[in-house]
Design a protein around this motif. Sequence first.
Motif, PDB file in Angstrom:
ATOM      1  N   TRP A  64       0.839  -1.200  -0.004  1.00 37.58           N
ATOM      2  CA  TRP A  64       0.086  -0.078  -0.176  1.00 37.58           C
ATOM      3  C   TRP A  64       0.954   1.165  -0.096  1.00 37.58           C
ATOM      4  N   LEU A  65       1.936   1.307   0.781  1.00 39.45           N
ATOM      5  CA  LEU A  65       2.828   2.361   1.011  1.00 39.45           C
ATOM      6  C   LEU A  65       3.455   2.546  -0.346  1.00 39.45           C
ATOM      7  N   ARG A  66       3.843   1.595  -1.011  1.00 39.78           N
ATOM      8  CA  ARG A  66       4.332   1.655  -2.411  1.00 39.78           C
ATOM      9  C   ARG A  66       3.382   2.227  -3.348  1.00 39.78           C
ATOM     10  N   VAL A 109      12.508   4.113  -1.028  1.00 39.95           N
ATOM     11  CA  VAL A 109      13.137   5.206  -1.378  1.00 39.95           C
ATOM     12  C   VAL A 109      12.620   5.624  -2.705  1.00 39.95           C
ATOM     13  N   ALA A 110      12.276   6.957  -2.855  1.00 42.11           N
ATOM     14  CA  ALA A 110      11.538   7.316  -4.033  1.00 42.11           C
ATOM     15  C   ALA A 110      12.102   8.802  -4.522  1.00 42.11           C
ATOM     16  N   VAL A 153      10.772   6.149   3.383  1.00 43.06           N
ATOM     17  CA  VAL A 153       9.649   6.134   3.947  1.00 43.06           C
ATOM     18  C   VAL A 153      10.172   4.818   4.778  1.00 43.06           C
ATOM     19  N   GLU A 154      10.238   4.831   6.110  1.00 43.95           N
ATOM     20  CA  GLU A 154      10.810   3.710   7.044  1.00 43.95           C
ATOM     21  C   GLU A 154       9.644   3.157   7.900  1.00 43.95           C
ATOM     22  N   PRO A 155       8.917   2.272   7.506  1.00 46.50           N
ATOM     23  CA  PRO A 155       7.924   1.684   8.492  1.00 46.50           C
ATOM     24  C   PRO A 155       8.750   1.004   9.570  1.00 46.50           C
ATOM     25  N   LEU A 183       4.713   2.644  13.792  1.00 47.07           N
ATOM     26  CA  LEU A 183       5.182   4.181  13.409  1.00 47.07           C
ATOM     27  C   LEU A 183       5.849   4.081  11.881  1.00 47.07           C
ATOM     28  N   THR A 184       5.558   5.091  11.157  1.00 48.61           N
ATOM     29  CA  THR A 184       6.265   5.240  10.059  1.00 48.61           C
ATOM     30  C   THR A 184       6.924   6.481  10.032  1.00 48.61           C
ATOM     31  N   ARG A 185       8.372   6.426   9.662  1.00 47.76           N
ATOM     32  CA  ARG A 185       8.964   7.916   9.628  1.00 47.76           C
ATOM     33  C   ARG A 185       9.191   7.954   8.085  1.00 47.76           C
ATOM     34  N   ILE A 186       8.902   9.202   7.923  1.00 48.68           N
ATOM     35  CA  ILE A 186       8.873   9.795   6.352  1.00 48.68           C
ATOM     36  C   ILE A 186       9.812  11.057   6.530  1.00 48.68           C
ATOM     37  N   THR A 187      10.620  11.126   5.345  1.00 48.93           N
ATOM     38  CA  THR A 187      11.580  12.153   5.239  1.00 48.93           C
ATOM     39  C   THR A 187      11.700  12.233   3.970  1.00 48.93           C
ATOM     40  N   ILE A 188      11.313  14.001   3.820  1.00 49.41           N
ATOM     41  CA  ILE A 188      11.105  14.330   2.257  1.00 49.41           C
ATOM     42  C   ILE A 188      12.421  15.324   2.445  1.00 49.41           C
ATOM     43  N   ARG A 189      13.204  15.482   1.295  1.00 46.53           N
ATOM     44  CA  ARG A 189      14.254  16.563   1.062  1.00 46.53           C
ATOM     45  C   ARG A 189      13.839  17.061  -0.456  1.00 46.53           C
ATOM     46  N   ALA A 190      13.720  18.148  -0.531  1.00 49.40           N
ATOM     47  CA  ALA A 190      13.389  18.696  -2.033  1.00 49.40           C
ATOM     48  C   ALA A 190      14.210  20.115  -2.157  1.00 49.40           C
ATOM     49  N   THR A 191      14.380  20.309  -3.260  1.00 51.80           N
ATOM     50  CA  THR A 191      14.941  21.585  -3.769  1.00 51.80           C
ATOM     51  C   THR A 191      14.273  22.870  -3.363  1.00 51.80           C
ATOM     52  N   ASN A 192      12.885  22.805  -2.951  1.00 53.85           N
ATOM     53  CA  ASN A 192      12.034  23.794  -2.673  1.00 53.85           C
ATOM     54  C   ASN A 192      11.370  23.421  -1.174  1.00 53.85           C
ATOM     55  N   PRO A 193      11.424  24.148  -0.269  1.00 51.43           N
ATOM     56  CA  PRO A 193      10.843  23.803   1.175  1.00 51.43           C
ATOM     57  C   PRO A 193       9.332  23.640   0.869  1.00 51.43           C
ATOM     58  N   THR A 194       8.663  24.639   0.218  1.00 50.32           N
ATOM     59  CA  THR A 194       7.314  24.529   0.145  1.00 50.32           C
ATOM     60  C   THR A 194       6.947  23.326  -0.340  1.00 50.32           C
ATOM     61  N   LEU A 195       7.327  22.766  -1.454  1.00 50.49           N
ATOM     62  CA  LEU A 195       7.322  21.484  -1.968  1.00 50.49           C
ATOM     63  C   LEU A 195       7.312  20.255  -0.981  1.00 50.49           C
ATOM     64  N   ALA A 196       8.511  20.314  -0.184  1.00 48.69           N
ATOM     65  CA  ALA A 196       8.686  19.336   0.758  1.00 48.69           C
ATOM     66  C   ALA A 196       7.560  19.325   1.572  1.00 48.69           C
ATOM     67  N   LYS A 197       7.310  20.469   2.110  1.00 46.41           N
ATOM     68  CA  LYS A 197       6.310  20.359   3.134  1.00 46.41           C
ATOM     69  C   LYS A 197       4.720  19.936   2.444  1.00 46.41           C
ATOM     70  N   ALA A 198       4.365  20.355   1.484  1.00 48.64           N
ATOM     71  CA  ALA A 198       3.262  19.871   0.599  1.00 48.64           C
ATOM     72  C   ALA A 198       3.163  18.427   0.485  1.00 48.64           C
ATOM     73  N   VAL A 199       4.387  17.782   0.209  1.00 53.58           N
ATOM     74  CA  VAL A 199       4.263  16.321  -0.047  1.00 53.58           C
ATOM     75  C   VAL A 199       4.125  15.716   1.560  1.00 53.58           C
ATOM     76  N   ALA A 200       4.955  16.403   2.489  1.00 43.33           N
ATOM     77  CA  ALA A 200       4.554  15.833   3.771  1.00 43.33           C
ATOM     78  C   ALA A 200       3.259  15.806   4.371  1.00 43.33           C
ATOM     79  N   THR A 201       2.662  17.054   3.916  1.00 49.47           N
ATOM     80  CA  THR A 201       1.314  17.208   4.579  1.00 49.47           C
ATOM     81  C   THR A 201       0.428  16.268   3.728  1.00 49.47           C
ATOM     82  N   ASN A 202       0.718  16.118   2.581  1.00 43.52           N
ATOM     83  CA  ASN A 202      -0.224  14.909   2.046  1.00 43.52           C
ATOM     84  C   ASN A 202       0.020  13.849   2.443  1.00 43.52           C
TER      85      ASN A 202
END
Lengths: 142, 930
Positions: free
Chosen positions: B852-854, B876-877, B895-897, B903-922
């Motif tokens: 499902w995560l995938r 890793v995506a 994504v590390e379940p 618990l699942t840890r999700i880390t997002i790194r992007a070249t734009n902070p707003t984008l990273a935040k949007a992905v995390a929120t989603n």
Amino acid sequence: IRFILVQNRQGKTRLEKWYSNYTEHERRRLKAEVHRTVASRDQKHQSNFVEFQNHRIVYRRYAGLFFCFCIDTNDNELSLLEAIHLFVEVLDAYHGNVCELDLVFNFYWVYAILDEMFLAGEIQETSKGVILARMDQLGALE
Amino acid sequence: MAPMKGLTVFIADLRKCRSQEDEERRVNKELANIRTKFKENSLNGYNRKKYVCKLIYMSLLGHEVNIGHKEAVDLVNSTKFSEKQIGYLAASLLIPEGSELMRAVVSSLRRDLYDTNECIVCLALCAATNVATREIAESLTEDVVMLLLAPSGSPFVKKKAALCLLRLLRRFPESVKAQQWAARVIPYMGHRDVGVTLAVTSLVTALAQQQGDEMRKASTFAVRRLRSLVLDGERVADHVYYGVPAPWLQVKLLRLLQYFEPGEQRPELLGILRRIIDESQEAPRELQQMNAQYAVLFEAINLGIHVDVDQGLMHESALLLGRFITSRETNIRFLGLETMAHLAACIDSLEPIKRYQGVIVQSLRDRDVSVRRRALDLLYSMCDVTSAKAIVAELLRHMAIADATLREEMALKVAILTEKFATEYAWYVDVMMRLVSLAGDHMGDEVWHRIVQVILGNEELQLYACRIALQTLRAPVCHESALKVSAYVLGEFGHLIANAPGCAPLDQLKALQARLPAASLPARAVALTAVAKFTNLFPEIKNLCLRLLDRFRGALDAELQQRACEYYALATVESESLLPTVFEEMPPYPERQSALMSRLLSRETDTEDQRTWVVGGRDINRSRSTRKPAEEDSSAVGGKQETIQPTATSATAVAVEAAAPTSLDEPPAQTPEEQERVAKSRKHYARLLWESDGILYDGAEVQVGMMAQYKPPAARIGLFLGNKSAAAICDISIQAESSDKSGDLVIQQATDQDAVPDSLMPLGQARVFFDVRCHRVFPTAPTLRISYTLAGAPTVLELQLPVTAAHFMDPVTISVADFFARWKQLGESSIGESQAVLKTPFLASDADAVQWLRNVAGGMGFALIQGADAVPDNIVAVGIATTEAAGRFGCLMRVEPKPSHSLTRITIRATNPTLAKAVATNISMIFDAR
């Protein structure tokens, strides 16, 4: 056609045929209501169609007998009205000038003719010639 | 069959009976006689037949007969035709369906269906049709199908077999397995015997309604046969009825064709219809001939309306019908009006019909109630905004003289028309008040309930309604329903007019009080509530109100007494806040389908044969015809329909609140129902964050579906608005706008599409596309605003559109080494990292969790990098978002379940902070919603 009723002016039912499922109690009630609805109508100035619950009754009066077909509201009223006439013509030809008493004493034949003309609430045969020939054929059987 | 003397004598005896008791006595005597005869066992066939006949006759007269069942079965098993015939007659009239003996009859039927004598086969088919039990449907259908399809076999057998199938199909559709043989019966519509064609056409018509398009081929046969009957003058010798060739068959065929789309047969059909219409121009002389010809003609017009309603042919038909509605023959007037109502229900422009408005109104006075009813239906169907006032006024005028049976329907229709076509509030209130005064006794409570609903839902109406209410109370005569409406309205909104001269609180109370002595108990109850509300609205007359309530504390009627006591107690409690809270203004009613419409429609639904149209305006019929595709659409969007009925206001509030991605904290205290809606709405939103289409909002009145296509930096969003209520919604507007004016996100309605329809009928669906361009990465999702009016009550739905910066992302595949190089680089520069530790929404043991995560990661636009992480379940995506003005931004995700802690840890790194935040929120919303 949901049901066919032939009633006299007093409301006695001379022929009944049910093509939808009604309980005995419902049938009795319907017969009374149909009589009340139809007999009270003015023959001269009123149509041969009358609303009946959620359906419609197409009827015609021949001498003292009312021939009533209860049909769905989207059926073709005129074609059924003429079907009544055809039925009466067939009865007439078969008995030679039919009257109420013929229907009473020969009820089983009337039912046989009915089964040749109408089945499952639909018109089955519309040719007077075909029906009469068939009745003769059946009558000749032992 | 020779007449049976004993039977004739018996019938003659019964006819001689003077009274019911005489007859009863004679019947009982005969029953006793027959019982002994049946016991003797030495009965020959003739006598058995005779006695069973007597029993049948008694039962036809209405006497209870419960003997002779076994003898009937014996007769059925006889070898003589006449005995068999009576046997089957008795079986269908005397033996109850559930009886054990019926089983014996069925087994005889099975044998007789294969008799060598076709007369006996026919007898069995008739009996099977008349009895038509479930057992017959289950065990004999195949045999009957065989008889119909056998290459040889007499026309008599075929006719009866077809109709036998029809009866079984109607009664036990699930037992006859129609799909197995339905297509094979069609060719028999080409049988040369008219009777067979007629019977098979009846069967095919029923099948066409159940199986739909599979029966399409039948239309070819129908058109061919019609052409040969109408144009080529086919000779049907025996079946010519008063000069009309096979009228019943023509009617049947014309009706069948109304269940199919005409397709390429249209020109040919129009030719046939034209001939039928032309031929009927000269009036036939004989009644029978006229009836037969007009039976065909009316059916032809009905088909014409279906095939091509806006052709010249139909305008001609309108003229013809115009002549019919003034015909001297009542039957023709009746059918003319009915067919015109059909035309009005489908035709684009009502002009050809409006010409006859005067005549139609006259028909409301016809001598025949059947005709009057048709005129009412037609007026109802032909009513539109321009003619509404005139028609409603006419109907009101006739209300007073209309028969009781018609009055209720008339009242309903006036109420519906007025509500539907009201352009001025004053007109609505005036008409409705007159209506309840005129027809109050003849209509259900629905009408006055509805008036109150509408007034409560429309602020603009309230002031005027109050004035009229007070007037109504003061009028010399005030109908009980009018009293109820008036009391209710003043109780709610009396304060609106309290400053006007003559309308002071005291005046209002007096007017109400003056009506009480003569009012019925339910009306008094409503009035008491109004008085109680006055205690809150008008402190200055509180004492008077209390005195009045006090008087009713001793009322004899329990309901009144209870109300009075309770209201009195409430009003006398020493509490500042109690009274205003309890007697607060009522909230607008939940916007549901007006009960009036359902009531009206319930009158029409009771038929096995589906109607191709209903009485009513064009829009209601249009939406009927589009109903099917609409249903398919909504299921394609993945719709599950749940039924919750919240109030209009709370629906709006909840929708806004629920769909907002930023407000993740618990909503304030809500009813369980509302909580469920919030959860649901949030689920819809979350799902659309990683799936391209689905439901966005599913309320009690409307459903919104969404379909998105992304071609970063552009996208096209399709929105589907479906009307779930049972009434039309109108004044529809669908707007979308970005959350800020920065221009980072541009969203506008696509130009290459049809305008959004102004109104939607029940089950109708509207579609609108938006073009979206992502200029720069934007922080918040755009807003969708849908407004509409349902039955006079406007509703605004504000939803967040699931279109976020993260949506403009494409998957990119990079090598494992590259990934970690970029990951490190981004981590050091710390331009944009978002991290979240979320509760895994599964049980630790759930094997599908990783998959499902995938799927979620893939659905969001990430490419999964295989084998990058030592732990196989970690994901890793990589994705890359494209904007129009600011270029592209890479986005990496891990994504590390941790099943052990769920618990699942999700880390997002992007070249734009707003984008990273949007992905995390989603992602967190998606997790949350699961």
